[in-house]
Design a protein around this motif. Structure first.
Motif, PDB file in Angstrom:
ATOM      1  N   PRO A   1       0.823  -1.216   0.000  1.00 19.98           N
ATOM      2  CA  PRO A   1       0.000   0.000   0.000  1.00 19.98           C
ATOM      3  C   PRO A   1       0.853   1.261   0.000  1.00 19.98           C
ATOM      4  N   ARG A   2       0.461   2.208  -0.828  1.00 25.93           N
ATOM      5  CA  ARG A   2       1.285   3.399  -1.058  1.00 25.93           C
ATOM      6  C   ARG A   2       1.166   4.457   0.033  1.00 25.93           C
ATOM      7  N   ASP A   3       0.309   4.237   1.036  1.00 26.08           N
ATOM      8  CA  ASP A   3       0.339   5.180   2.156  1.00 26.08           C
ATOM      9  C   ASP A   3       1.679   5.103   2.881  1.00 26.08           C
ATOM     10  N   ARG A   4       2.373   3.968   2.764  1.00 29.50           N
ATOM     11  CA  ARG A   4       3.728   3.861   3.329  1.00 29.50           C
ATOM     12  C   ARG A   4       4.637   4.938   2.729  1.00 29.50           C
ATOM     13  N   LEU A   5       4.654   4.978   1.400  1.00 26.98           N
ATOM     14  CA  LEU A   5       5.496   5.973   0.736  1.00 26.98           C
ATOM     15  C   LEU A   5       5.010   7.388   1.009  1.00 26.98           C
ATOM     16  N   ALA A   6       3.691   7.561   1.063  1.00 22.90           N
ATOM     17  CA  ALA A   6       3.160   8.894   1.353  1.00 22.90           C
ATOM     18  C   ALA A   6       3.626   9.366   2.722  1.00 22.90           C
ATOM     19  N   LYS A   7       3.690   8.457   3.677  1.00 24.89           N
ATOM     20  CA  LYS A   7       4.170   8.831   5.011  1.00 24.89           C
ATOM     21  C   LYS A   7       5.636   9.234   4.959  1.00 24.89           C
ATOM     22  N   LEU A   8       6.448   8.454   4.251  1.00 24.37           N
ATOM     23  CA  LEU A   8       7.873   8.778   4.145  1.00 24.37           C
ATOM     24  C   LEU A   8       8.076  10.135   3.483  1.00 24.37           C
ATOM     25  N   ILE A   9       7.375  10.376   2.381  1.00 20.30           N
ATOM     26  CA  ILE A   9       7.555  11.644   1.672  1.00 20.30           C
ATOM     27  C   ILE A   9       6.962  12.795   2.481  1.00 20.30           C
ATOM     28  N   SER A  10       5.979  12.506   3.327  1.00 19.56           N
ATOM     29  CA  SER A  10       5.502  13.540   4.257  1.00 19.56           C
ATOM     30  C   SER A  10       6.617  13.950   5.212  1.00 19.56           C
ATOM     31  N   ILE A  11       7.338  12.953   5.717  1.00 19.60           N
ATOM     32  CA  ILE A  11       8.442  13.239   6.642  1.00 19.60           C
ATOM     33  C   ILE A  11       9.529  14.044   5.928  1.00 19.60           C
ATOM     34  N   THR A  12       9.931  13.581   4.746  1.00 16.34           N
ATOM     35  CA  THR A  12      11.011  14.277   4.040  1.00 16.34           C
ATOM     36  C   THR A  12      10.562  15.651   3.532  1.00 16.34           C
ATOM     37  N   SER A  13       9.270  15.813   3.284  1.00 17.05           N
ATOM     38  CA  SER A  13       8.771  17.147   2.931  1.00 17.05           C
ATOM     39  C   SER A  13       8.876  18.084   4.121  1.00 17.05           C
ATOM     40  N   LEU A  14       8.651  17.563   5.310  1.00 18.69           N
ATOM     41  CA  LEU A  14       8.860  18.372   6.516  1.00 18.69           C
ATOM     42  C   LEU A  14      10.342  18.681   6.720  1.00 18.69           C
ATOM     43  N   VAL A  15      11.202  17.759   6.329  1.00 16.68           N
ATOM     44  CA  VAL A  15      12.642  18.062   6.345  1.00 16.68           C
ATOM     45  C   VAL A  15      12.926  19.219   5.389  1.00 16.68           C
ATOM     46  N   ALA A  16      12.310  19.167   4.215  1.00 19.87           N
ATOM     47  CA  ALA A  16      12.476  20.269   3.249  1.00 19.87           C
ATOM     48  C   ALA A  16      11.985  21.581   3.842  1.00 19.87           C
ATOM     49  N   ASN A  17      10.874  21.551   4.574  1.00 20.03           N
ATOM     50  CA  ASN A  17      10.389  22.751   5.252  1.00 20.03           C
ATOM     51  C   ASN A  17      11.427  23.275   6.232  1.00 20.03           C
TER      52      ASN A  17
ATOM     53  N   LEU B   1       5.266  15.425  -2.590  1.00 24.63           N
ATOM     54  CA  LEU B   1       4.243  14.948  -1.657  1.00 24.63           C
ATOM     55  C   LEU B   1       2.896  14.766  -2.359  1.00 24.63           C
ATOM     56  N   THR B   2       2.574  15.653  -3.281  1.00 26.57           N
ATOM     57  CA  THR B   2       1.327  15.503  -4.034  1.00 26.57           C
ATOM     58  C   THR B   2       1.309  14.186  -4.794  1.00 26.57           C
ATOM     59  N   LEU B   3       2.426  13.848  -5.435  1.00 25.20           N
ATOM     60  CA  LEU B   3       2.507  12.571  -6.157  1.00 25.20           C
ATOM     61  C   LEU B   3       2.331  11.401  -5.209  1.00 25.20           C
ATOM     62  N   ALA B   4       3.015  11.447  -4.079  1.00 22.65           N
ATOM     63  CA  ALA B   4       2.953  10.328  -3.135  1.00 22.65           C
ATOM     64  C   ALA B   4       1.547  10.134  -2.588  1.00 22.65           C
ATOM     65  N   LEU B   5       0.856  11.234  -2.308  1.00 20.09           N
ATOM     66  CA  LEU B   5      -0.507  11.134  -1.794  1.00 20.09           C
ATOM     67  C   LEU B   5      -1.463  10.593  -2.859  1.00 20.09           C
ATOM     68  N   GLU B   6      -1.354  11.103  -4.067  1.00 23.37           N
ATOM     69  CA  GLU B   6      -2.258  10.650  -5.124  1.00 23.37           C
ATOM     70  C   GLU B   6      -1.989   9.204  -5.526  1.00 23.37           C
ATOM     71  N   ASN B   7      -0.736   8.766  -5.389  1.00 22.58           N
ATOM     72  CA  ASN B   7      -0.395   7.375  -5.701  1.00 22.58           C
ATOM     73  C   ASN B   7      -0.998   6.386  -4.714  1.00 22.58           C
ATOM     74  N   SER B   8      -1.486   6.877  -3.592  1.00 18.86           N
ATOM     75  CA  SER B   8      -2.076   5.993  -2.584  1.00 18.86           C
ATOM     76  C   SER B   8      -3.458   5.488  -2.990  1.00 18.86           C
ATOM     77  N   ILE B   9      -4.043   6.114  -3.998  1.00 26.05           N
ATOM     78  CA  ILE B   9      -5.426   5.806  -4.372  1.00 26.05           C
ATOM     79  C   ILE B   9      -5.406   5.033  -5.684  1.00 26.05           C
ATOM     80  N   LEU B  10      -5.541   3.713  -5.584  1.00 25.77           N
ATOM     81  CA  LEU B  10      -5.432   2.841  -6.753  1.00 25.77           C
ATOM     82  C   LEU B  10      -6.733   2.064  -6.955  1.00 25.77           C
TER      83      LEU B  10
END
Length: 434
Positions: free
Chosen positions: A216-232, A289-298
């Motif tokens: 499930p791609r929510d795993r990747l969405a969570k990771l990219i959420s974390i790294t997006s916060l690192v970018a912030n 992050l937008t890509l990672a979130l949208e990829n969660s919906i299959l």
């Protein structure tokens, strides 16, 4: 990744050669587990391990016909093997079992590189914070002068944010890297959860609780959420450096190396190019992050609409994140903090003591209300600010108190007194964070 921003430790992880080597690693560990469970004849995994070679050109050639990369990969391996051996290759699994489990190993390897760069960056930031712990600077609120604080504490606040994200990455690395070897729609029609668990242990990752033919791609969405916060966090610190770098602020300056030039037409320029670059790269990282979130919906839990986006953004994401952390480490190490300019603003500021004086008067004036005292201190600070005379601020308050029949004498405060007032808790704050 374009050469300008390439992280050389990341690039090989995402090469086609390594991707197919990782596919083979998954397949070999599966064969080994199948032998242990006596589901296939013994010795097959060793024979394939000793014989099989990755040939990306051959895989590409086969894929022109199959239009399926995993089938092309499997064919390129089995054609190197005797029929009685090759028929057990890719036994009981579906393509996504191999693709997603290999992807997890690529992410795992990438995170190990990222976290190494991250730790070097945090060490550089911590050292600059400790170095300037007792340096007084004027804190700002709404972009305006507020009251003195530790310059090191300013940096420590950024360090604390990065520390939180480092803990998030560590938790993800230890708990959310998963593989699946569950077959079509995750049913274990041929294989068993025990085989999957055995392979996961050998690879140093966990098993996906419920695979759906894909992880499930929510795993990747969570990771990219974390790294997006690192970018912030990167951009927040970069913007602070850019503010302090202004010609009319001039408290810090990025290191300017011999031969470096800041403008094609204005030789005097020394621009904060690293911080500006990091600001732009942070925006790029957050865009994923937008890509990672949208990829969660299959569709019906499984399709491959995520695949094309991941081929593009994941290598770039880990590469740029590593590059940004490495560049920021160098920027911090070379950052020139002009301590004389920083502290002079504190000593010459006309009304930094407004809060201290207000609370002193609240405790020591019996006849005036808090609102009365606030008005006295506010009027004095506005007048003193216009005259830019540090002593005038105290004198104006003192004179107004006399007209109101108050005999309270405000303390005079020198540089050491300022440190006693405004830096008295800095050690406790540092200890709490470090």
């Amino acid at each position: 990744m374009i050469p300008r921003y390439e992280a050389k430790a990341i690039t090989p992880i995402w090469s086609d050669e390594n991707k197919f080597k990782t596919f083979l690693q998954i397949e070999l560990e599966l064969l080994s587990a199948l032998e242990e469970k006596k589901m296939i004849p013994s010795g097959i995994s060793k024979t394939i391990r000793d014989t099989a070679k990755i040939n990306t050109a051959r895989i590409d050639e086969i894929e022109l016909t199959t239009r399926h990369d995993v089938i092309a990969f499997c064919t390129s391996i089995t054609e190197q093997l005797p029929t009685e051996i090759g028929k057990y290759f890719h036994y009981g699994v579906t393509s996504s079992d191999v693709i997603d489990s290999a992807l997890t190993l690529q992410i795992k390897a990438s995170l190990e590189v990222v976290m190494k760069s991250y730790d070097s960056f945090m060490e550089a930031l911590k050292l600059r914070a400790l170095e300037t712990k007792m340096l007084m600077t004027l804190g700002r609120s709404h972009g305006m002068y507020a009251e003195p604080m530790s310059f090191g504490q300013k940096l420590l606040g950024h360090y604390a944010e990065f520390k939180r994200r480092r803990e998030d990455l560590e938790h993800f690395y230890k708990n959310e890297l998963t593989i699946q070897l569950s077959g079509a729609v995750g049913n274990y029609t041929i294989l068993t959860p025990d085989i999957e668990e055995s392979v996961a242990k050998k690879l140093g990752v966990k098993v996906e609780d419920v695979s759906t033919q894909i992880i499930p791609r929510d795993r990747l969405a969570k990771l990219i959420s974390i790294t997006s916060l690192v970018a912030n966090a990167i951009e927040r610190l970069a913007v602070e450096i850019r503010h302090l770098h202004h010609s009319d602020v001039k408290e810090v300056a990025e290191g300017f190396r011999p031969g470096q030039k800041g403008s094609s037409t204005m030789p005097h320029k020394k621009n904060p190019i690293a911080s500006e670059n990091l600001t732009g790269l942070s925006r790029f990282l957050r865009s994923h992050l937008t890509l990672a979130l949208e990829n969660s919906i299959l569709w019906h839990e499984r399709d491959i609409s995520h695949s094309s986006a991941e081929r593009l953004y994941l290598p770039d994401h880990f590469g740029i994140l590593t590059y940004a952390l490495d560049r920021f480490t160098t920027t911090l190490n070379l950052l020139d903090i002009d301590e004389k300019v920083v502290e002079a603003k504190v000593l010459n500021h006309t009304h930094y003591l407004s809060s201290f004086y207000l609370h002193f008067l609240i405790k020591n004036c019996e006849s005036l209300t808090r609102e009365d005292l606030y008005a006295v201190v506010q009027a004095a600070s506005f007048d003193a600010d216009a005259k830019t005379n540090p002593q005038r601020f105290r004198d104006l308050i003192q004179n107004e108190l006399k007209t109101r029949k108050e005999t309270v004498t405000l303390p005079e405060v020198n540089a050491d007194g300022l440190r006693n007032i405004y830096l008295k808790s800095v050690d406790q704050i540092f200890n709490r964070v470090l």
